[in-house]
Each structure stands twice: as structure tokens, then as C-alpha cells.
Design an enzyme around this catalytic site. Structure first.
Site, mmCIF file in Angstrom:
data_model
loop_
_atom_site.group_PDB
_atom_site.id
_atom_site.type_symbol
_atom_site.label_atom_id
_atom_site.label_comp_id
_atom_site.label_asym_id
_atom_site.label_seq_id
_atom_site.Cartn_x
_atom_site.Cartn_y
_atom_site.Cartn_z
ATOM 1 N N THR A 13 0.837 -1.211 0.000
ATOM 2 C CA THR A 13 0.000 0.000 0.000
ATOM 3 C C THR A 13 0.870 1.258 0.000
ATOM 4 O O THR A 13 0.644 2.186 -0.779
ATOM 5 C CB THR A 13 -0.875 0.007 1.272
ATOM 6 O OG1 THR A 13 -1.458 -1.276 1.402
ATOM 7 C CG2 THR A 13 -1.953 1.048 1.212
ATOM 8 N N ALA A 33 14.302 18.947 -4.674
ATOM 9 C CA ALA A 33 15.532 18.172 -4.433
ATOM 10 C C ALA A 33 16.725 18.797 -5.161
ATOM 11 O O ALA A 33 17.866 18.466 -4.877
ATOM 12 C CB ALA A 33 15.344 16.737 -4.898
ATOM 13 N N ARG A 45 8.126 -8.964 -3.271
ATOM 14 C CA ARG A 45 8.275 -10.337 -2.783
ATOM 15 C C ARG A 45 7.968 -11.340 -3.887
ATOM 16 O O ARG A 45 8.663 -12.306 -4.080
ATOM 17 C CB ARG A 45 7.324 -10.554 -1.602
ATOM 18 C CG ARG A 45 7.600 -11.809 -0.833
ATOM 19 C CD ARG A 45 6.869 -11.805 0.483
ATOM 20 N NE ARG A 45 7.104 -10.550 1.186
ATOM 21 C CZ ARG A 45 6.527 -10.217 2.327
ATOM 22 N NH1 ARG A 45 5.673 -11.022 2.900
ATOM 23 N NH2 ARG A 45 6.774 -9.067 2.907
ATOM 24 N N ARG A 49 3.152 -11.557 -9.358
ATOM 25 C CA ARG A 49 1.927 -10.767 -9.159
ATOM 26 C C ARG A 49 1.918 -9.561 -10.088
ATOM 27 O O ARG A 49 2.944 -8.891 -10.230
ATOM 28 C CB ARG A 49 1.852 -10.279 -7.714
ATOM 29 C CG ARG A 49 0.784 -11.014 -6.924
ATOM 30 C CD ARG A 49 0.769 -10.591 -5.507
ATOM 31 N NE ARG A 49 0.149 -9.292 -5.325
ATOM 32 C CZ ARG A 49 0.073 -8.705 -4.136
ATOM 33 N NH1 ARG A 49 0.581 -9.274 -3.078
ATOM 34 N NH2 ARG A 49 -0.524 -7.549 -4.019
ATOM 35 N N LYS A 108 8.592 1.562 12.087
ATOM 36 C CA LYS A 108 8.825 1.948 13.497
ATOM 37 C C LYS A 108 9.312 0.771 14.335
ATOM 38 O O LYS A 108 10.095 0.939 15.251
ATOM 39 C CB LYS A 108 7.576 2.569 14.127
ATOM 40 C CG LYS A 108 6.369 1.719 14.304
ATOM 41 C CD LYS A 108 5.407 1.524 13.157
ATOM 42 C CE LYS A 108 5.326 2.479 12.059
ATOM 43 N NZ LYS A 108 4.557 2.186 10.923
ATOM 44 N N VAL A 135 6.301 7.627 12.369
ATOM 45 C CA VAL A 135 5.448 8.069 13.483
ATOM 46 C C VAL A 135 4.391 9.023 12.941
ATOM 47 O O VAL A 135 4.714 10.037 12.339
ATOM 48 C CB VAL A 135 6.270 8.790 14.586
ATOM 49 C CG1 VAL A 135 5.368 9.236 15.729
ATOM 50 C CG2 VAL A 135 7.387 7.893 15.107
ATOM 51 N N GLY A 188 -8.543 -0.087 4.371
ATOM 52 C CA GLY A 188 -7.114 -0.127 4.028
ATOM 53 C C GLY A 188 -6.229 0.307 5.178
ATOM 54 O O GLY A 188 -5.076 0.689 4.969
ATOM 55 N N GLU A 191 -4.174 -4.351 9.115
ATOM 56 C CA GLU A 191 -3.616 -5.507 8.411
ATOM 57 C C GLU A 191 -4.579 -6.680 8.550
ATOM 58 O O GLU A 191 -5.470 -6.661 9.402
ATOM 59 C CB GLU A 191 -2.298 -5.929 9.079
ATOM 60 C CG GLU A 191 -1.243 -4.862 9.153
ATOM 61 C CD GLU A 191 -0.573 -4.630 7.808
ATOM 62 O OE1 GLU A 191 -0.561 -5.554 6.984
ATOM 63 O OE2 GLU A 191 -0.104 -3.502 7.594
ATOM 64 N N LYS A 206 6.096 3.621 18.406
ATOM 65 C CA LYS A 206 6.169 5.047 18.028
ATOM 66 C C LYS A 206 6.527 5.907 19.233
ATOM 67 O O LYS A 206 7.307 6.859 19.129
ATOM 68 C CB LYS A 206 4.828 5.473 17.417
ATOM 69 C CG LYS A 206 4.558 4.788 16.092
ATOM 70 C CD LYS A 206 3.124 4.978 15.640
ATOM 71 C CE LYS A 206 2.868 4.278 14.322
ATOM 72 N NZ LYS A 206 1.441 4.178 13.988
HETATM 73 N N1 HSE Z 1 -0.860 0.670 11.519
HETATM 74 C C1 HSE Z 1 -0.504 2.013 11.820
HETATM 75 C C2 HSE Z 1 -1.692 2.783 12.325
HETATM 76 C C3 HSE Z 1 -0.011 2.762 10.625
HETATM 77 O O1 HSE Z 1 -2.817 2.340 12.155
HETATM 78 O O2 HSE Z 1 -1.493 3.848 12.883
HETATM 79 C C4 HSE Z 1 1.417 2.477 10.369
HETATM 80 O O3 HSE Z 1 2.160 2.895 11.475
#
Ligand code: HSE
Length: 426
Positions: A13, A33, A45, A49, A108, A135, A188, A191, A206
Site C-alpha cells: 500500500t 531536491a 516479494r 503478481r 517503526k 510516526v 485499508g 492488516e 512510536k
Molecule cells: N498501523 C498504523 C496505524 C499505521 O494504524 O497507525 C502504520 O504505522
């Protein structure tokens, strides 16, 4: 100037969003830049795909599946690690720095756990390890606390550091925990396995990164109180609403004369608290310090595009040769447990609707000097179950002491209830 040649490690993503952003903003990137940023390698990976790599993404875009192809390619100036995880990224980042490359990462976990080693290698090699995206995604909080805030130590930080949990807690106002997780997955954010988020561990990683900059030393997440949001039910939120309280998963860092306390816990905040109205996948960080009083930074804390914005900002910093101040990393130091501080708590126990049960609950609490300030139990209208929720507000007590009291519940009650207890910030 020469091209700044990067390798993207990971085309999930965030990687896909980074590729799209570099393609759609190539003129702005060139201007900022002061040299073309080109993507010469992309590591995925699974090569079988189908991938949608933007045609106008500048660079050779050579696809391969072994990150070491990029790490050891002398033509590559920087690797952009967007795979996640701990052990493999640690090796890739370490070897990339050792072979004279800059590293940009949104990871993180690897920096919270192996940061001491990796930042020290970056310092030795005089290379940049850029990690703004790790973060609070779109919120440039690391830049602000490293470079932007008025002088003086930050006395207190309180942050909503996980967008997925904030989104789930919002949804819980309407639906069950399981369905809220599904909604976060569909959006989205979460996970397939949401454990790292809902356990509070992602927020703890974080918080450890923020602490490293604010305190100048490494704090291990293993030394922190880390509590997540599993087990929280819509009725806990509605109890909060009826008492002008909002439930948030927060990371807290607070200094006092005795030391620094740090941890991640669900907390009820007063409705007018600066973090109470942070909604959906937004993150927010409240900083308090003598010179400026308080300030809040807020923005999208999860998702491909918001994270990609910070990754690309780091790529441009690296291309310009701007340093991303590597924290001065000292050895680990002890921290204090925020659960030792007396505060009011909310407590929910699901108990059998039988005579004497409330007396047994009150007895367990009283045995550890936990005072009940208010107690609510609705009439059980179910014909199928005789279990009812009892919701209690305690007088100020430490979480440690409250947990001892809950240990004193008799075995019969322990079988029916997994107590939910939540601190109340004043
Ligand atoms: N999974 C984290 C969150 C995003 O939902 O804040 C990536 O750090």
C-alpha cells in the site's frame, strides 16, 4: 546535478503510493531536491503478481525479488524500506548504511527495537537514516520536535499514535469490536492480522521513537506498560458518553522530579480535552512545555497516501543532503510505570445477576482500599443469559492497586468476567 538513485523495497500500500506520488509530483520533486529523483530498482516479494508501476515514474524501475540486489548495488544512493517487520529490515538497513547508502524507512518496529545499533551505524558511516513516516504518518512530528519547537524540555507528551485503533474506537460507537476491525481492514488501515495495532504495540514502538528524541536515550518497549483495545465493548463507550468522557488509546510520556513515566493505555478523556475529538484514522500529539504551554499536531496517521507524503519528504531531504538529525543514542534507562499514579478508573465486570454478587465485588475492591464513587447496573431483560454488566467509577487509585483488587475476586466471578478497566484522565 547527478540523479538521486533510489531503490523501493516493497510495493504494498505505501510503496505503491510512494511510486504514484513520485510520478505525479516529479516537477515539484525536481525543484525541491534540486536534482532528479529516479527509481532505479523496485523490490517485490512475488514477481509473478501483476504490478501497476506508473509509466511516468522516472528511473530504470528494474524489478527483482531480492532486497540485497538493491542493498549492494553501487549505483543506488538510497534504499527506501517499506516492507515492515523486524529481522530482515534490520539486516537490509544495516548493510545499506555500511555500504554507504542513505536509508529512508517507515518502519517503526525495526527502529524501536534495533535503533541503538542502526543509528550508531548511521553516525559512524555519516549517512542519513530518515524515518519521519514511521510516526504519525502525515504529521511531521519528528521534524517538529527535533527542530521546530521553542527551546526547553518537553515535560509531557500525550499522543494518539495509532490510526487503526482510533478508527476502530470511533466505529465502536455504532457496532461490535469484530465488525469495527473488519471496517478498518476494508478502509485499508488494519492488516489482515491486526494484532500489532490493537495490542497497543505499534503505538509503543512510536512512543519509543518519540522518547528517543525527547529524552536522548533508548527505552525498550518491554519496559513499558502497553495495553491495547481488545475487549472494549460499545457499552464502555456509551458509558463514557453519558459521563462526558471519550475513549482513546493514548501513549503518554511525563517527566516529574522522580523520573519519566511512559506507557500506552486506553484512557477516558474529558470531552473538552484536546485529544477527545480526534476522529477516524487521525493521529494527534499534544506537547506540553514551559516555554510554549501546549501545542497539538494533528493529521492522518495511517494509510498509503498520508504515509507516502512523509516518505517522499524524506527522500527529498536525503537527495538535497539535508541531515535528519540522528538521535544521540545512549544506553537504555529505566522508566516509571504510569500505572503507579493514582487516578479515577472506569471498571466493567460482567457478572451473574444473582443475590450477593455486588457485595462480593465490593468486598474484593474494598480489600485493596479501592473506593467506589459510582456504580450502574441495568436490569437484565435477556431470557437467554443471566450475565449483566456492572459499570463502576472508582475514586483515585493506581492501576496496580486496582489490578490487585481484581485478583481478589472469587474464582466463581473470575470465571464469568474478564474485567475491563480504563484510566480516566482529568
Ligand atoms: N498501523 C498504523 C496505524 C499505521 O494504524 O497507525 C502504520 O504505522
Amino acid at each position: 546535478m547527478n540523479d538521486f538513485r533510489i531503490a523501493l523495497l516493497g510495493l504494498g500500500t505505501v510503496g505503491t503510493a510512494v511510486a504514484e506520488l513520485l510520478a505525479t509530483t516529479r516537477d515539484e520533486c525536481l525543484a525541491r531536491a534540486e536534482r532528479p529523483v529516479v527509481v532505479d530498482r523496485i523490490i517485490v516479494r512475488n514477481l509473478d503478481r501483476p504490478r501497476s508501476i506508473p509509466e511516468d515514474l522516472p528511473g530504470k524501475k528494474v524489478l527483482s525479488s531480492d532486497p540485497m540486489d538493491a542493498v549492494h548495488d553501487p549505483e543506488i544512493d538510497a534504499i527506501v524500506e517499506l516492507v515492515g517487520g523486524e529481522d530482515h529490515p534490520r539486516i537490509w538497513i544495516k548493510e545499506a548504511l555500511e555500504s554507504g547508502k542513505n536509508v529512508i524507512t517507515a518502519n517503526k518496529a525495526v527502529l524501536a527495537i534495533h535503533g541503538e545499533e542502526l543509528f550508531n551505524i548511521a553516525l559512524e558511516q555519516k549517512k542519513g537514516l530518515y524515518y519521519e513516516a514511521s510516526v504519525a504518518a502525515a504529521v511531521p512530528v519528528l521534524q517538529v520536535i527535533q527542530q521546530g519547537i521553542p527551546a526547553g524540555p518537553v515535560d509531557r507528551l500525550m499522543g494518539i499514535l495509532n490510526g487503526t485503533c482510533n478508527y476502530i474506537l470511533d466505529s465502536l460507537e455504532e457496532t461490535s469490536f469484530e465488525h469495527s476491525v473488519e471496517l478498518a481492514q476494508k478502509a485499508g488501515l488494519a492488516e489482515a492480522d491486526p494484532t500489532l495495532d490493537v495490542s497497543g504495540m505499534d503505538s509503543a514502538h512510536k512512543l519509543a521513537l518519540l522518547a528517543r528524541i525527547l529524552l536522548g536515550y533508548t527505552v525498550s518497549v518491554e519496559d513499558m506498560r502497553v495495553e491495547g483495545i481488545v475487549g472494549i465493548d460499545p457499552i464502555d463507550l456509551s458509558f463514557g458518553w453519558s459521563h462526558d468522557l471519550r475513549l482513546k488509546l493514548v501513549g503518554v510520556l511525563a517527566r516529574n522530579g522522580k523520573g519519566t513515566s511512559m506507557g500506552v493505555m486506553p484512557c477516558f478523556l474529558p470531552a473538552d480535552h484536546p485529544l477527545s475529538n480526534i476522529r477516524q484514522e487521525d493521529n494527534a500529539i499534544l506537547l506540553e512545555a514551559d516555554p510554549f504551554g501546549s501545542l497539538v499536531l494533528q493529521g492522518k496517521g495511517a494509510g498509503g497516501k498520508p504515509t507516502a507524503g512523509s516518505v517522499v519528504a524524506d527522500i527529498l531531504r536525503a537527495a538535497r543532503g539535508d541531515t535528519f538529525a540522528t538521535p544521540f543514542v545512549e544506553k537504555r534507562q529505566d522508566i516509571l510505570d504510569p500505572g503507579a499514579i493514582p487516578m479515577r478508573h472506569y471498571l466493567r465486570l460482567d457478572v451473574p445477576d444473582r443475590p450477593g454478587v455486588l457485595a462480593r465485588v465490593a468486598g474484593a475492591l474494598a480489600s485493596e482500599e479501592v473506593g467506589i464513587a459510582a456504580l450502574e447496573q441495568s436490569e437484565n431483560l435477556s431470557t437467554e443469559s443471566n450475565i449483566v454488566p456492572v459499570q463502576i467509577l472508582t475514586h483515585p487509585v493506581s492501576t496496580i492497586q486496582l489490578d490487585k483488587a481484581l485478583e481478589r475476586l472469587d474464582e466463581d466471578l473470575k470465571r464469568t468476567t474478564s474485567p475491563v478497566r480504563i484510566r480516566i484522565e482529568e
